[in-house]
Design a protein around this motif. Sequence first.
Motif, PDB file in Angstrom:
ATOM      1  N   ALA A 291     -18.356   6.400   6.281  1.00 41.79           N
ATOM      2  CA  ALA A 291     -19.109   5.367   6.988  1.00 41.79           C
ATOM      3  C   ALA A 291     -18.139   4.475   7.746  1.00 41.79           C
ATOM      4  N   VAL A 292     -18.430   4.233   9.010  1.00 41.56           N
ATOM      5  CA  VAL A 292     -17.616   3.339   9.835  1.00 41.56           C
ATOM      6  C   VAL A 292     -18.342   2.005   9.938  1.00 41.56           C
ATOM      7  N   ASN A 293     -17.653   0.922   9.610  1.00 42.60           N
ATOM      8  CA  ASN A 293     -18.261  -0.409   9.592  1.00 42.60           C
ATOM      9  C   ASN A 293     -17.399  -1.407  10.343  1.00 42.60           C
ATOM     10  N   ALA A 294     -18.024  -2.202  11.203  1.00 40.23           N
ATOM     11  CA  ALA A 294     -17.353  -3.347  11.824  1.00 40.23           C
ATOM     12  C   ALA A 294     -17.557  -4.546  10.914  1.00 40.23           C
ATOM     13  N   VAL A 295     -16.470  -5.255  10.606  1.00 43.26           N
ATOM     14  CA  VAL A 295     -16.543  -6.326   9.614  1.00 43.26           C
ATOM     15  C   VAL A 295     -15.801  -7.569  10.096  1.00 43.26           C
ATOM     16  N   GLY A 296     -16.035  -8.673   9.378  1.00 48.78           N
ATOM     17  CA  GLY A 296     -15.269  -9.888   9.577  1.00 48.78           C
ATOM     18  C   GLY A 296     -14.159  -9.980   8.534  1.00 48.78           C
ATOM     19  N   GLY A 297     -13.080 -10.619   8.904  1.00 54.36           N
ATOM     20  CA  GLY A 297     -11.945 -10.736   8.002  1.00 54.36           C
ATOM     21  C   GLY A 297     -11.964 -12.046   7.229  1.00 54.36           C
ATOM     22  N   ILE A 298     -11.884 -11.969   5.905  1.00 55.64           N
ATOM     23  CA  ILE A 298     -11.824 -13.151   5.048  1.00 55.64           C
ATOM     24  C   ILE A 298     -10.393 -13.378   4.559  1.00 55.64           C
TER      25      ILE A 298
ATOM     26  N   ASP B 179     -15.324 -15.498  -4.707  1.00 53.05           N
ATOM     27  CA  ASP B 179     -15.787 -14.315  -5.438  1.00 53.05           C
ATOM     28  C   ASP B 179     -14.802 -13.157  -5.348  1.00 53.05           C
ATOM     29  N   GLY B 180     -13.837 -13.258  -4.440  1.00 44.84           N
ATOM     30  CA  GLY B 180     -12.844 -12.202  -4.305  1.00 44.84           C
ATOM     31  C   GLY B 180     -13.009 -11.299  -3.113  1.00 44.84           C
ATOM     32  N   CYS B 181     -13.982 -11.589  -2.239  1.00 45.09           N
ATOM     33  CA  CYS B 181     -14.209 -10.717  -1.081  1.00 45.09           C
ATOM     34  C   CYS B 181     -13.072 -10.827  -0.076  1.00 45.09           C
ATOM     35  N   ASP B 182     -12.691  -9.687   0.479  1.00 49.61           N
ATOM     36  CA  ASP B 182     -11.650  -9.626   1.503  1.00 49.61           C
ATOM     37  C   ASP B 182     -12.230  -9.463   2.901  1.00 49.61           C
ATOM     38  N   ILE B 183     -13.369  -8.779   2.987  1.00 45.52           N
ATOM     39  CA  ILE B 183     -14.040  -8.550   4.266  1.00 45.52           C
ATOM     40  C   ILE B 183     -15.537  -8.782   4.083  1.00 45.52           C
ATOM     41  N   VAL B 184     -16.216  -9.035   5.200  1.00 44.18           N
ATOM     42  CA  VAL B 184     -17.655  -9.273   5.147  1.00 44.18           C
ATOM     43  C   VAL B 184     -18.345  -8.434   6.213  1.00 44.18           C
TER      44      VAL B 184
ATOM     45  N   HIS C 294      -7.327  -5.090  12.274  1.00 45.45           N
ATOM     46  CA  HIS C 294      -6.842  -4.520  11.018  1.00 45.45           C
ATOM     47  C   HIS C 294      -7.905  -3.600  10.429  1.00 45.45           C
ATOM     48  N   PHE C 295      -7.467  -2.546   9.750  1.00 41.38           N
ATOM     49  CA  PHE C 295      -8.378  -1.647   9.059  1.00 41.38           C
ATOM     50  C   PHE C 295      -8.328  -1.894   7.558  1.00 41.38           C
ATOM     51  N   CYS C 296      -9.439  -1.669   6.907  1.00 46.57           N
ATOM     52  CA  CYS C 296      -9.504  -1.781   5.458  1.00 46.57           C
ATOM     53  C   CYS C 296     -10.305  -0.604   4.918  1.00 46.57           C
ATOM     54  N   VAL C 297      -9.809  -0.012   3.851  1.00 48.39           N
ATOM     55  CA  VAL C 297     -10.538   1.029   3.126  1.00 48.39           C
ATOM     56  C   VAL C 297     -10.915   0.412   1.775  1.00 48.39           C
ATOM     57  N   PRO C 298     -12.080  -0.213   1.699  1.00 48.95           N
ATOM     58  CA  PRO C 298     -12.412  -0.979   0.497  1.00 48.95           C
ATOM     59  C   PRO C 298     -12.546  -0.099  -0.747  1.00 48.95           C
ATOM     60  N   HIS C 299     -12.243  -0.717  -1.875  1.00 49.19           N
ATOM     61  CA  HIS C 299     -12.386  -0.018  -3.155  1.00 49.19           C
ATOM     62  C   HIS C 299     -13.516  -0.596  -3.995  1.00 49.19           C
ATOM     63  N   GLN C 300     -13.999  -1.792  -3.606  1.00 50.91           N
ATOM     64  CA  GLN C 300     -15.085  -2.437  -4.341  1.00 50.91           C
ATOM     65  C   GLN C 300     -16.034  -3.132  -3.364  1.00 50.91           C
ATOM     66  N   ALA C 301     -17.216  -3.472  -3.869  1.00 52.87           N
ATOM     67  CA  ALA C 301     -18.215  -4.126  -3.029  1.00 52.87           C
ATOM     68  C   ALA C 301     -19.004  -5.141  -3.852  1.00 52.87           C
ATOM     69  N   ILE C 302     -19.440  -6.196  -3.189  1.00 54.57           N
ATOM     70  CA  ILE C 302     -20.370  -7.162  -3.772  1.00 54.57           C
ATOM     71  C   ILE C 302     -21.566  -7.253  -2.827  1.00 54.57           C
ATOM     72  N   ASP C 303     -22.753  -7.126  -3.391  1.00 58.43           N
ATOM     73  CA  ASP C 303     -23.982  -7.086  -2.596  1.00 58.43           C
ATOM     74  C   ASP C 303     -24.653  -8.458  -2.599  1.00 58.43           C
ATOM     75  N   TYR C 304     -24.728  -9.089  -1.431  1.00 57.23           N
ATOM     76  CA  TYR C 304     -25.403 -10.378  -1.269  1.00 57.23           C
ATOM     77  C   TYR C 304     -26.733 -10.230  -0.522  1.00 57.23           C
TER      78      TYR C 304
ATOM     79  N   GLY D 279      -9.598  -3.311  -0.914  1.00 53.65           N
ATOM     80  CA  GLY D 279     -10.279  -4.512  -0.460  1.00 53.65           C
ATOM     81  C   GLY D 279     -11.673  -4.573  -1.065  1.00 53.65           C
ATOM     82  N   ILE D 280     -12.217  -5.762  -1.114  1.00 55.66           N
ATOM     83  CA  ILE D 280     -13.578  -5.952  -1.609  1.00 55.66           C
ATOM     84  C   ILE D 280     -14.474  -6.298  -0.430  1.00 55.66           C
ATOM     85  N   TYR D 281     -15.497  -5.477  -0.246  1.00 55.16           N
ATOM     86  CA  TYR D 281     -16.448  -5.621   0.852  1.00 55.16           C
ATOM     87  C   TYR D 281     -17.633  -6.463   0.360  1.00 55.16           C
ATOM     88  N   GLY D 282     -17.856  -7.606   0.979  1.00 54.39           N
ATOM     89  CA  GLY D 282     -19.032  -8.414   0.693  1.00 54.39           C
ATOM     90  C   GLY D 282     -20.097  -8.134   1.726  1.00 54.39           C
ATOM     91  N   CYS D 283     -21.269  -7.704   1.268  1.00 51.86           N
ATOM     92  CA  CYS D 283     -22.342  -7.334   2.200  1.00 51.86           C
ATOM     93  C   CYS D 283     -23.402  -8.423   2.242  1.00 51.86           C
TER      94      CYS D 283
END
Length: 245
Positions: free
Chosen positions: A83-90, A178-183, A98-108, A156-160
């Motif tokens: 999945a390709v995602n455009a994100v904001g940097g936290i 909460d530890g999110c790196d990208i949103v 910058h590119f990030c290959v997240p290893h975790q996610a938090i669902d908001y 990285g941790i992806y916050g959705c």
Amino acid sequence: MTVYAIIGGTGLTQLDGLTITAALNLDTPYGAPSAPVLRGEYAGREVLFLARHGHPHRIPPHQVNYRANLWALKAAGAQAIVAVNAVGGIHEAMGTGHFCVPHQAIDYTSGRAHTFYEGELEHVTHVDFSHPYDAKLREMLCAALASEGCAHSTHGIYGCTQGPRLETVAEIARMERDGCDIVGMTGMPEAVLARELALPYACLALVVNPAAGKTTALITMAEIERALDEGMGKVKSVLARVLAG
């Protein structure tokens, strides 16, 4: 040989270089997917492609039919998904481009149809989602980014968030605590639906803007579009390397 599916997000509504052999208009128990599933050849490999927001880009994040999309890809023969995602940097390391290959996610998010396991069921099903992204796919993406010389983070941790609006400064501050790196707005429930279908899934995230409060300037769509234009060429090179590998 594994059949990979690519889900294109904002900035990747079509995959240049894809030799299309079929455009599949698939019916699913959950309605129509965002766009036809394109089957073709890319980097010498059979591949499936689906534009998450439709083509042209018209479906906002909270109205994407994630269940139909994932079901359609599985029905078309997908065995793994990038999945390709455009994100904001936290995090400070996550600057624009910058590119990030997240290893975790938090669902908001809220109110999204987020599971296949509902309705008239014979039994309740729980899936293990401790590690939301497939380790092997993540390794392949990280290796491809390194080979292409792209600045990237291997974790990285992806916050959705719900969208379609961008976040407030206070919301980003909370996410940072909460530890999110990208949103982003599309990482969930896409990842968990892939898990329910037993499809290995990984995210290639491109940072296209600093998150709210991480810059003194207003976040503009022009800025985001510039970052997308500059970054999507690299995204396609990375995808080609993953598929060729």
